[in-house]
Design a protein around this motif. Structure first.
Motif, PDB file in Angstrom:
ATOM      1  N   ASP A  65      37.401  89.688  44.846  1.00  0.00           N
ATOM      2  CA  ASP A  65      37.118  88.298  44.694  1.00  0.00           C
ATOM      3  C   ASP A  65      37.491  87.693  43.835  1.00  0.00           C
ATOM      4  N   ILE A  66      37.936  88.213  42.554  1.00  0.00           N
ATOM      5  CA  ILE A  66      38.484  87.203  41.239  1.00  0.00           C
ATOM      6  C   ILE A  66      40.121  87.629  41.341  1.00  0.00           C
ATOM      7  N   LEU A  67      40.736  88.259  42.248  1.00  0.00           N
ATOM      8  CA  LEU A  67      42.141  88.426  42.392  1.00  0.00           C
ATOM      9  C   LEU A  67      42.803  87.759  43.456  1.00  0.00           C
ATOM     10  N   THR A  68      44.218  87.087  43.236  1.00  0.00           N
ATOM     11  CA  THR A  68      44.798  86.364  44.432  1.00  0.00           C
ATOM     12  C   THR A  68      46.014  86.633  44.094  1.00  0.00           C
ATOM     13  N   THR A  69      46.784  86.203  45.042  1.00  0.00           N
ATOM     14  CA  THR A  69      48.454  86.149  44.651  1.00  0.00           C
ATOM     15  C   THR A  69      49.033  85.135  44.016  1.00  0.00           C
ATOM     16  N   THR A  70      49.996  85.282  43.359  1.00  0.00           N
ATOM     17  CA  THR A  70      50.825  84.137  42.516  1.00  0.00           C
ATOM     18  C   THR A  70      50.742  83.054  43.123  1.00  0.00           C
ATOM     19  N   ASP A  71      50.891  82.797  44.394  1.00  0.00           N
ATOM     20  CA  ASP A  71      51.034  81.429  45.063  1.00  0.00           C
ATOM     21  C   ASP A  71      50.004  81.231  46.102  1.00  0.00           C
ATOM     22  N   LYS A  97      54.062  86.724  63.490  1.00  0.00           N
ATOM     23  CA  LYS A  97      54.502  87.364  62.409  1.00  0.00           C
ATOM     24  C   LYS A  97      55.392  86.437  61.569  1.00  0.00           C
ATOM     25  N   ASP A  98      56.061  85.397  62.172  1.00  0.00           N
ATOM     26  CA  ASP A  98      56.728  84.500  61.069  1.00  0.00           C
ATOM     27  C   ASP A  98      55.758  83.622  60.350  1.00  0.00           C
ATOM     28  N   ILE A  99      54.762  83.303  60.594  1.00  0.00           N
ATOM     29  CA  ILE A  99      53.692  82.624  59.891  1.00  0.00           C
ATOM     30  C   ILE A  99      52.931  83.439  58.997  1.00  0.00           C
ATOM     31  N   LEU A 100      52.824  84.702  59.217  1.00  0.00           N
ATOM     32  CA  LEU A 100      52.085  85.676  58.341  1.00  0.00           C
ATOM     33  C   LEU A 100      52.437  85.533  56.859  1.00  0.00           C
ATOM     34  N   PRO A 101      53.420  85.281  56.683  1.00  0.00           N
ATOM     35  CA  PRO A 101      53.796  85.232  54.884  1.00  0.00           C
ATOM     36  C   PRO A 101      53.133  83.967  54.523  1.00  0.00           C
ATOM     37  N   VAL A 102      53.073  82.862  54.934  1.00  0.00           N
ATOM     38  CA  VAL A 102      52.362  81.952  54.506  1.00  0.00           C
ATOM     39  C   VAL A 102      50.868  81.651  54.777  1.00  0.00           C
ATOM     40  N   THR A 103      50.260  82.600  55.410  1.00  0.00           N
ATOM     41  CA  THR A 103      48.790  82.946  55.592  1.00  0.00           C
ATOM     42  C   THR A 103      48.274  82.824  54.319  1.00  0.00           C
ATOM     43  N   LYS A 104      47.124  82.210  54.038  1.00  0.00           N
ATOM     44  CA  LYS A 104      46.264  82.116  52.899  1.00  0.00           C
ATOM     45  C   LYS A 104      45.605  83.585  52.767  1.00  0.00           C
ATOM     46  N   TRP A 105      45.835  83.993  51.220  1.00  0.00           N
ATOM     47  CA  TRP A 105      45.179  85.174  50.918  1.00  0.00           C
ATOM     48  C   TRP A 105      43.800  85.449  51.211  1.00  0.00           C
ATOM     49  N   GLU A 106      42.979  84.247  51.205  1.00  0.00           N
ATOM     50  CA  GLU A 106      41.584  84.481  51.060  1.00  0.00           C
ATOM     51  C   GLU A 106      41.021  84.929  52.419  1.00  0.00           C
ATOM     52  N   ILE A 107      41.924  84.632  53.493  1.00  0.00           N
ATOM     53  CA  ILE A 107      41.139  84.889  54.670  1.00  0.00           C
ATOM     54  C   ILE A 107      41.455  86.442  55.403  1.00  0.00           C
ATOM     55  N   LEU A 108      42.257  86.887  54.530  1.00  0.00           N
ATOM     56  CA  LEU A 108      42.562  88.396  54.868  1.00  0.00           C
ATOM     57  C   LEU A 108      41.419  89.200  54.395  1.00  0.00           C
ATOM     58  N   PRO A 109      40.759  90.101  55.313  1.00  0.00           N
ATOM     59  CA  PRO A 109      39.638  90.876  54.932  1.00  0.00           C
ATOM     60  C   PRO A 109      40.039  91.921  53.955  1.00  0.00           C
ATOM     61  N   TYR A 110      39.001  92.387  53.140  1.00  0.00           N
ATOM     62  CA  TYR A 110      39.009  93.258  52.035  1.00  0.00           C
ATOM     63  C   TYR A 110      39.933  94.358  52.352  1.00  0.00           C
ATOM     64  N   THR A 141      44.685  87.262  38.385  1.00  0.00           N
ATOM     65  CA  THR A 141      43.325  87.025  38.612  1.00  0.00           C
ATOM     66  C   THR A 141      43.555  85.462  38.921  1.00  0.00           C
ATOM     67  N   LYS A 142      42.388  85.037  39.442  1.00  0.00           N
ATOM     68  CA  LYS A 142      42.138  83.565  39.909  1.00  0.00           C
ATOM     69  C   LYS A 142      42.205  82.653  38.585  1.00  0.00           C
TER      70      LYS A 142
END
Length: 520
Positions: A65-71, A97-110, A141-142
């Motif tokens: 929860d305290i980690l995220t990607t660079t963008d 699949k085309d939209i997957l790269p810009v999908t928000k990190w936060e919504i991906l399950p653990y 880290t966030k």
């Protein structure tokens, strides 16, 4: 062979067990190489006034929860091949699949985050490659997290009132790295770096305080206290100045080793089996060959402008670090490698601050003139400064010459009785001990005793070889008497080794003497 002889051989065997790295075998050389695998060449890059801390966190949802990607999207960590589980999740969420790269990190399950961050295990850990393998590409880290403070709290110099407040993690944590070699394959944990100009004890306590607020389990810390090499002073007398640092460093290690015994824990070498089939050393007490390596590197430092040591003096309770661990070549540092969250924080803070002050004031609590006299005496015996300091540390050496006088007298007394009784060993008559000749024993005895009873070496060592204690005849006499009492208990086997060692540390006065030498 009679029972008394068996007991005597048991004691005699640990008097002369070989050091971990004095007289290095081929296997030990390989282990030494593998020592670099766990956290090779970490660029902490702290300023000279900073304290730097490394923490290794087992992966949990709260850590994630305290980690995220660079963008903030999946793009930085998506490879050419996307796991089927992630594609199935995207399909269920109606994400193409085309939209997957810009999908928000936060919504991906653990679990899917871990799947994306997992990296195949590799055997290519040599040299600088581990520094690259350790990086978690695309992760950080966030910048900020919202935390509920139940009471007024000061954290890294900033005061927080009661209630929900934002903590700026960007100002606290540095890079995100894999926790270990094996953790890469399943993204089993991360290593985070904390940097702060505050006092070492405060940085340590605030790091654990922050983890509590984030509901993350507190691990041991690796805490670095930093100083700068006084090159001009080292040029004037490199052997003396090197010996001053190393004398203090060995006392730090001895203090924490004895403190571990006081906490009721025997000393064992911790290892981890790697994919390549070798046991990687994760932890061991300081070895006397490391003492010599540190002396050699410090003596050479005026010519190079750096303490060029790499990881050679790292694996111990307290490591001695320099170039290329840090970005500044002139940094010399102590790395406290087993800072426990449940330890005596006030006492630890005093030790950390004392070590930092010692480096920055270049005052190590031993009269330089007396240490100079000690070095000159050793030179008269034909020893270099590096070899003299190596022999001053209690780590096992390949002969019986490091036994104290009281121990020799005690062993001679028992041997004389055995000879008079006609006792034998392997069918041969027993002979008096030759205290000036090297004596070696079988690998079976060495393995048994070195793996389970490392601390027993303290019971045979001549502590007068240690420059800080040299000349303190009253204390050395007291230590010698305590050694003989402890050895008698070992033979009777009426108490546990740890209880015997604790009694020895108390009765000898050794623990108090070393603690007083490093705790301000």
């Amino acid at each position: 062979m009679c029972f008394n002889l068996l007991k005597l051989l048991l004691i005699a065997s640990f008097f002369s067990l070989p050091a971990f790295s004095s007289g290095i075998s081929k296997k030990d050389c390989l282990l030494s190489v593998l020592n670099t695998l766990e956290d090779k060449k970490v660029k902490l890059d702290p300023g000279i006034d900073d304290t730097a801390i490394e923490i290794e966190l087992q992966m949990t949802p709260n850590v994630m929860d305290i980690l995220t990607t660079t963008d903030g999207t999946l793009k930085p960590i998506l490879g050419d091949v996307i796991p089927d589980e992630v594609l199935a999740w995207a399909k269920k969420k109606r994400i193409s699949k085309d939209i997957l790269p810009v999908t928000k990190w936060e919504i991906l399950p653990y679990d899917l985050k871990r799947k994306l961050l997992s990296t195949p295990e590799s055997d290519d850990f040599g040299g600088d490659n581990w520094a690259n393998l350790k990086k978690v590409i695309g992760l950080k880290t966030k910048n900020k997290v919202l935390v509920n403070f139940k009471e007024e709290t000061t954290l890294f110099g900033k005061k927080y009132g009661v209630g929900k407040k934002e903590i700026n993690l960007k100002s606290i944590f540095g890079t995100v790295e894999h926790m270990s070699i094996k953790s890469r394959a399943r993204f089993g944990g991360v290593e985070l770096h904390v940097r702060s100009p505050l006092e070492p004890g405060t940085v340590s306590e605030d790091t654990w305080k922050l983890l509590d607020l984030l509901k993350i389990e507190k691990p041991n810390e690796h805490l670095h206290t930093l100083g700068r090499l006084p090159i001009k002073l080292l040029k004037k007398d490199p052997e003396l100045e090197a010996a001053r640092v190393v004398d203090y460093w060995t006392r730090l290690n001895l203090y924490y080793e004895m403190k571990t015994l006081r906490e009721g824990k025997g000393l064992k070498i911790r290892t981890l089996s790697t994919k390549s089939g070798f046991d990687q050393i994760l932890f061991r007490p300081l070895g006397n060959s490391q003492v010599k390596d540190a002396m050699d590197a410090l003596i050479k430092s005026p010519k190079t402008g750096s303490f060029l040591i790499g990881d050679d003096a790292k694996f111990a309770y307290v490591g001695l670090r320099g170039w290329p661990t840090y970005d500044e070549k002139s940094i010399l540092a102590f790395e406290f490698r087993k800072v426990k969250p449940k330890g005596d924080s006030k006492l630890n803070s005093r030790v950390f601050s004392g070590a930092k002050k010692a480096l920055n004031s270049w005052d190590f609590g031993k009269d330089p003139l007396k240490l100079k006299e000690w070095l000159e005496l050793k030179k008269a015996e034909g020893l270099t400064a590096a070899v003299a300091m190596q022999g001053s540390y209690y780590d096992t050496i390949l002969d019986l010459r490091t036994c104290s006088k009281q121990v020799r007298d005690y062993m001679d007394e028992i041997r004389a009785k055995q000879i008079a009784n006609g006792e034998t060993s392997h069918g041969l008559p027993l002979k008096p001990f030759n205290w000036e000749k090297e004596v070696q024993y079988t690998e079976d005895n060495i393995h048994l005793l070195r793996s389970d009873n490392l601390e027993l070496d303290m019971l045979r060592f001549d502590w007068g070889r240690m420059p800080y204690l040299a000349g303190n005849s009253k204390l050395l006499e007291k230590i010698g008497k305590a050694q003989v009492i402890a050895l008698k208990k070992i033979m009777l086997k009426t108490e546990s080794n740890n209880q015997i060692m604790n009694d020895f540390l108390d009765e000898s006065g050794l623990f108090d003497e070393i603690q007083n030498s490093i705790v301000p």
